[in-house]
Design a protein around this motif. Sequence first.
Motif, PDB file in Angstrom:
ATOM      1  N   ALA A 149       1.967   9.124  -6.065  1.00 49.55           N
ATOM      2  CA  ALA A 149       2.379  10.489  -5.750  1.00 49.55           C
ATOM      3  C   ALA A 149       3.353  11.011  -6.799  1.00 49.55           C
ATOM      4  CB  ALA A 149       3.003  10.546  -4.360  1.00 49.55           C
ATOM      5  N   ILE A 150       4.212  10.125  -7.311  1.00 50.60           N
ATOM      6  CA  ILE A 150       5.186  10.579  -8.304  1.00 50.60           C
ATOM      7  C   ILE A 150       4.507  10.879  -9.625  1.00 50.60           C
ATOM      8  CG2 ILE A 150       7.215   9.930  -9.653  1.00 50.60           C
ATOM      9  CD1 ILE A 150       8.020   8.143  -7.342  1.00 50.60           C
ATOM     10  N   LEU A 176       1.279   3.954  -3.010  1.00 47.77           N
ATOM     11  CA  LEU A 176       0.974   5.344  -2.650  1.00 47.77           C
ATOM     12  C   LEU A 176       2.089   6.272  -3.131  1.00 47.77           C
ATOM     13  CD1 LEU A 176      -1.496   6.256  -0.982  1.00 47.77           C
ATOM     14  CD2 LEU A 176       0.018   6.531   0.948  1.00 47.77           C
ATOM     15  N   LEU A 177       3.331   5.852  -2.900  1.00 50.22           N
ATOM     16  CA  LEU A 177       4.485   6.640  -3.338  1.00 50.22           C
ATOM     17  C   LEU A 177       4.498   6.777  -4.856  1.00 50.22           C
ATOM     18  CD1 LEU A 177       7.494   5.437  -1.153  1.00 50.22           C
ATOM     19  CD2 LEU A 177       6.516   7.706  -1.260  1.00 50.22           C
ATOM     20  N   ALA A 212      -2.206  11.397  -9.593  1.00 50.17           N
ATOM     21  CA  ALA A 212      -3.352  10.511  -9.410  1.00 50.17           C
ATOM     22  C   ALA A 212      -4.209  10.431 -10.666  1.00 50.17           C
ATOM     23  CB  ALA A 212      -4.201  11.019  -8.245  1.00 50.17           C
ATOM     24  N   ILE A 223       0.831  -1.199   0.000  1.00 50.44           N
ATOM     25  CA  ILE A 223       0.000   0.000   0.000  1.00 50.44           C
ATOM     26  C   ILE A 223       0.873   1.260   0.000  1.00 50.44           C
ATOM     27  CG2 ILE A 223      -0.349  -0.342   2.501  1.00 50.44           C
ATOM     28  CD1 ILE A 223      -2.857   1.454   0.418  1.00 50.44           C
ATOM     29  N   LEU A 224       1.969   1.204   0.768  1.00 51.50           N
ATOM     30  CA  LEU A 224       2.838   2.375   0.841  1.00 51.50           C
ATOM     31  C   LEU A 224       3.583   2.574  -0.468  1.00 51.50           C
ATOM     32  CD1 LEU A 224       4.268   1.926   4.418  1.00 51.50           C
ATOM     33  CD2 LEU A 224       2.320   3.253   3.648  1.00 51.50           C
ATOM     34  N   LEU A 225       4.059   1.466  -1.035  1.00 49.99           N
ATOM     35  CA  LEU A 225       4.798   1.557  -2.293  1.00 49.99           C
ATOM     36  C   LEU A 225       3.915   2.163  -3.382  1.00 49.99           C
ATOM     37  CD1 LEU A 225       7.473   0.882  -3.598  1.00 49.99           C
ATOM     38  CD2 LEU A 225       6.540  -1.327  -4.252  1.00 49.99           C
ATOM     39  N   ALA A 255      -8.753   7.046  -9.117  1.00 52.57           N
ATOM     40  CA  ALA A 255      -9.441   7.526 -10.309  1.00 52.57           C
ATOM     41  C   ALA A 255     -10.038   8.914 -10.072  1.00 52.57           C
ATOM     42  CB  ALA A 255     -10.542   6.545 -10.672  1.00 52.57           C
ATOM     43  N   LEU A 304      -8.075   6.788  -0.345  1.00 47.88           N
ATOM     44  CA  LEU A 304      -7.137   7.763   0.207  1.00 47.88           C
ATOM     45  C   LEU A 304      -7.008   8.986  -0.703  1.00 47.88           C
ATOM     46  CD1 LEU A 304      -4.338   5.362   1.463  1.00 47.88           C
ATOM     47  CD2 LEU A 304      -6.104   6.479   2.809  1.00 47.88           C
ATOM     48  N   GLY A 305      -7.857   9.063  -1.732  1.00 50.85           N
ATOM     49  CA  GLY A 305      -7.833  10.223  -2.620  1.00 50.85           C
ATOM     50  C   GLY A 305      -6.723  10.165  -3.652  1.00 50.85           C
ATOM     51  N   MET A 306      -6.146   8.995  -3.847  1.00 54.23           N
ATOM     52  CA  MET A 306      -5.034   8.886  -4.794  1.00 54.23           C
ATOM     53  C   MET A 306      -5.409   7.962  -5.944  1.00 54.23           C
ATOM     54  SD  MET A 306      -2.653  10.724  -3.397  1.00 54.23           S
ATOM     55  CE  MET A 306      -0.974  10.276  -3.771  1.00 54.23           C
TER      56      MET A 306
END
Lengths: 306, 524, 292
Positions: free
Chosen positions: C147-148, C143-144, C151, C139-141, C236, C232-234
């Motif tokens: 972010a790059i 998410l990162l 979204a 999930i963290l990967l 579609a 989490l808003g990241m």
Amino acid sequence: MTNYIIRRLIMMIPVFILCSMIIFLILHLVPGNPVDNLLRPGSPPEVRGRLIKEFGLDKPIYQQYIIWLTNVFKGNLGVSITEQRSVSELLLLKLPSTLVLGVVSFLISFILGVLLGAVSAIKQNTIVDYMGMILALLGVTVPTFWLGLMFMLIFSVNLGWFPISGYGDLKSLILPAFTLGLAGAGLIARVTRASMLEIAQKDYITIVRAKGISNSQVIIKHIFRNALIPIITLLGLRLGWIIGGAVTIEIVFNRPGLGRLLTDSLFRRDYPVIQGVLLLLIFTVMLGNLIADVLYAYADPRIRYN
Amino acid sequence: MKKLTIYLLLAALLIALTGTFSLASPEKELVFVVDPAGKGTATLNPLKINWGTSALYALYDNLIEVGLDGKYYPALASSWEMSEDTLTWIFYLKEGVKFHDGSEFNADIVKWFIEEMRKSPSDYMVQSIKSVTAEDHYTVTFHMEYPDPNLLYNLSSVFMKIPSKEAIEKYGDDFGIKYAVGTGPFMFDKWIMDDRVILKKNPDFKWGTELSENKGPAKIDRLVIREMAEEVTVFMELKSGGVDITEGVPDIYLEKIKEDKNIDVVEIPGSRLYYLAMNTQIEPYTDIKVRKAICLAINQEEIVEHVFMNVGKPAHTYLVDQLEESKVPEEYKISFNLDKAKELMAEAGWKDTDGDGILEKDGDKFVANLWIENTSVFRKVAEVVQEQLHKLGVDAKITQYDSITFSDKLKKGEQELLIRLYGWDNADILEWYFNSERMGYPNVAMWKDEKSDELMDKAMTKAATWEERVKYFTDYHEYLLAQFPWAPIYLPPVNFGIRKEVIMPPVINSKRLTGPPILDIDIE
Amino acid sequence: MKFKSHEEKQYIPRNKSRIMFLKFKKNKMAIIGLIIILILIFTGIFADFIAPHSYREQNLSLKNQSPSSDFLLGTDEFGRCIFSRIVYGARISLKVGILSTGISVLIGIIIGSMSAYYGGFLDQILVVLMDVMWAFPTILLSLLIVAIIGASLNSVIIAIALSYWVQYARLIRGQILSLKNELYIEVTRSLGANDSTILWKHLLPNAVIPVVVAATLGMGSAIVLEATLSFLGMGAQPPTPSWGSMLSNARTYLFLAPWLAIFPGIATIITVLGFNLLGDGLRDIMDIKMKE
């Protein structure tokens, strides 16, 4: 054994450095500059440049990395850009909440999962087994955050038994811990059942049975004990997962913790904090793997590490 | 070994649990929840803050307070005067004011404070002050570099709250984290980061301002300021009585809260404004007709009614409506007029030739990228705006970014349309958003115009008095409105949800409840 | 704790695929899973005909309505029909599941087979890489990564693919390593077959079945991950009717309009359940041992 553990710990260092390099690179690829969060109307245009310099963000990335890494080895994780505290202080502040959530949900997973799995295995191919396995399957299927929302809807909004959010007392811990724990329990139940059934088919169990030992004795003393090995391994591997899962749970239940700290810092591009949290997480995961291996060896006398 | 593991786990659990014990409730405690949309507390040292938080208002005082009416009132300075040439200001300080650590507030402290300000993130606020002299124990003179009609505004801002010199020198970097010492009606007790700041009554306080009835010690014993990340949480806690006052009642719950006999809603004007900006440097937004058409296609009233449940007001100018500079003649105000907007589009050469509802010009469809921040409120506003633009024949595609990526994207100047919000209650916000030296971010409209910069410069630096400054900023504001770089959307108020047990003063004179009004607030 | 019948075992070498089909027919769970997935695919393809309303058209005067005969599952905060949005959402979930899993399996095959087949230094480097990636919580990967690259639905697909490939790579590597030294590979090699022939014609086809099983299960996880990222808003962008973003919006309305949160969640669960049932069934049928 001690030698083995020491060797594994030393092996962690290069992986750790590699991880830190990847994290550092990825983070600086993410668009955005943390100082933009510090600017406000009224401040003259040149303030930005001054802030960038102050945090050393004007240096080339490899220099920033080397400076940061040397500091890490000196035990200094840096200072948060937006929070005005040292990263280690922030980590120490947030750790207890995540730790409590992690440990309690871990115990819930373990107890519920093993119970459900064992009962299903003993009552194989009965209605109890089917129900148990459907429950376990739901446990692995339902998105954790949604389960959290539903718990909130039922137990906080409709029944009013638990506070909808918060942090500090036992009551506010129950819903998040169960949410996170149930997801893990499903997986553990499946593994428990599978490994118990597998062991039950082994020749030595047939021999033990042939000796005339009672069925319950066989199940508890021989099947269950041996079936614990893969479960323990799984638990070790899940250490990191629990913290990853805590991210969403902490957001759903508004609990301050490492997960919230990580996402908040990510949205603020507070590089030192993100790096600190991620390193701590990776360290936990690697430690979890090591613990799993060691416990595995301890539980199964046939395995020896040299 | 197995037992040992279990014991270890239990021990870890116990240690962790004791670290998170619940807090015993004392005599008269007021729990105040800050707006979930706001930023959390990063430090309680006013000399280091980058944004203001509620606790600061209760802990510290300013030389001057600003009222809800926009007027300035004596606070730690009991009076002040400005010389004819506007280059000298004399402040007469209140006597007998003491910091929580017992040290005295006097002219030397003010002199020290202005010098400390020069090292703070808010150094620009004291840029116009050349030097400060202490005339006697309770009189200070500011010698100005250049006329600064905004000085009173700065002195009354949260960034110029005065901390104890003695405490700052004693605690160093721990000041603002483990200690916070000011002259305010409440003293620092405890701060649990991201959760709550606990303050206790300052029994020696007796220097309240005209903005509160009670000038002496506060009526409540403890003030707990809580931070919550979710609107739904704030709502639930208010309903169950877990908290006493919430700042920013979630709009969607307002009806439910108003129905509740145990809760009052108090509304005061806010200082935020939602707007849609266009990139004036790229086609087709270089055409003022297109810009005007888009501005007129935005139905502010519909958004206020459906997204914000009729709480707050539609925005028709670029400034919040309590500012004098926002009071422009009717013809400058930007209001919904779809027919006129369609006409303007046609004049600009945009017509729907293939009947799909989307306008075309030279074979190109009017497709616009609409950027927003990834919060639920922006998403709601953007989705309604998307439909409103669709009615004009503009196909808007929404993309969400987190706030920092967003500002980074803006710096590159590739934006087309975007919806954002600002919170600022001074007309100098126009400089922040339309100065051609700040292109991309914060000048999100990429607004570059010689006449505009001229008017801006005049408003920022040429005014000697407050009246002149208002006049110049109004001129600048009117000019900008007529160019349509932004479509103003919405002015949210600040709502307070207040439990019946809380006794509120009959009138609230300050924007910050934890400021002067906190002295009058009592609890049953 | 029964014994397997002997007849069954005897048939296996003669007609493998027929036996598998017979086994599949017997496995009720797998059939239920398959039916769910078929319904999902059908819904996705014919969404335009199934959905009674548009997924994007707003009707602000009908917002937050509870389920009724006009709107089967109620309306959302813009007065849009939730049932229709869920129907269209099936497309999104399918797209995410298939594309992201496809990409990650592809990456997994390339890296896993290279690592296993060539061995040596390359293998060591790739193994360390896999270990490092394995250490990141997915999930963290993802998410990162989102972010790059910003979204959007496509970034979510890429992020999921880049977060999940390791499990396939490890699987392929393990499979090939165990097959590599088997007799028939030795024979093929001694007959003069070159590396790529051995890899593509002999090793990979034999490693494919466990990967298919893992990928079926993986599609379920990919859909959950998409929902979590959107939550989490990241994920579609609106008005894309992704189930995750519907849930994300619903959070604020949990008290006022709980159906906003309930139905998209149930849709997600049923879909994921489908993939998990089919995956579990396939695994039992093929008799493959895999680590959970």
